[in-house]
Design an enzyme around this catalytic site. Structure first.
Site: not given
Length: 255
Positions: A98, A232-235, A237
């Site tokens: 980071c 954002f590969a979750r839920g 979507k």
């Protein structure tokens, strides 16, 4: 990978002395053919896999057969290669992923993905749910996860304070086991950066998936080089940012 250290827990106006599990972060210096190559701040696990993947993604070696030996001694990793006169790049200090100094990306010299590999959204959601759950993360709240998969199974999983280190580990595992990376994909718990895209290009991994965000430079490089970036590969979507043809059932990205 973690130790219990003293802390004071505060709940409302109540202060209680106790302990909490905290992820280990240690400096590990890498020497290649007797010369200092870099120092990494990382979790002290799977060190041979990390060294193999790092040397490969930094293009110090072209394959596992170029490594003569790897020696680990406390905070020092020593590698001997078949080419003892291999010219190394500038010394680096690699932080936990980071904001630290990592590789220096010359987009004109990056390879392009050569693979016809495609996967489905359903496969992505199922795999992300299966691999992005970690007892260590639940315990400490401070770990990244990277997994390498194909259509049939999970090939390798790594956890580290830095997602770049973890990606090098799964690539190193694949090299040591003779896995064809052109028919795999990676799922990461954190942000997809340009450096992670670069590592995938060197390894010829055609798809990178995150349950989180990506960066504009990562997408720009991926679009020019054939890598599919999925965020954002979750839920149930996900967002397709580049080369949606690698995700079955998707069409072209429109502005």
């Amino acid at each position: 990978m973690f130790k219990k250290i003293p802390c004071i827990r505060v709940e409302g106006e109540t202060f209680t002395s106790g302990q909490h599990e905290v992820i280990e972060e240690v400096p590990l210096a890498l020497f290649v053919n007797g010369r200092h190559a870099m120092t990494a701040m990382m979790s002290p696990v799977q060190l041979e896999e990390f060294v193999t993947g790092y040397l490969f993604t930094e293009q110090i070696i072209k394959g596992i057969d170029e490594i003569e030996s790897i020696r680990i001694d406390k905070n020092r990793m020593s590698v001997i290669t078949k080419n003892l006169f291999k010219v190394l790049g500038p010394k680096k200090t690699i932080l936990s992923g980071c904001g630290g100094s990592t590789s220096y990306i010359d987009t004109e010299k990056l390879p392009k993905i050569t693979s016809d590999y495609v996967i489905s959204p359903r496969e992505i959601w199922s795999s992300a749910k299966a691999v992005l759950n970690s007892e260590i993360h639940v315990t400490t709240g401070g770990i990244h996860i990277v997994a390498l998969l194909d259509h049939e199974k999970i090939l390798a999983v790594s956890e580290d304070i830095g997602r770049h280190n973890a990606l090098d580990r799964v690539i190193g595992t694949a090299l040591r086991e003779g896995i064809d990376l052109s028919h795999t994909y990676v799922i990461v718990s954190g942000r997809i950066s340009s450096e992670m895209v670069r590592k995938c290009l060197i390894a010829n991994i055609p798809v990178i998936v995150s349950r989180g965000a990506t960066t504009t430079l990562a997408v720009e490089i991926a679009e020019k080089t054939g890598l599919a970036v999925v965020g954002f590969a979750r839920g149930g979507k996900l967002n397709l940012y580049s080369h949606p043809e690698r995700i079955t059932g998707s069409g072209p990205v429109s502005g």
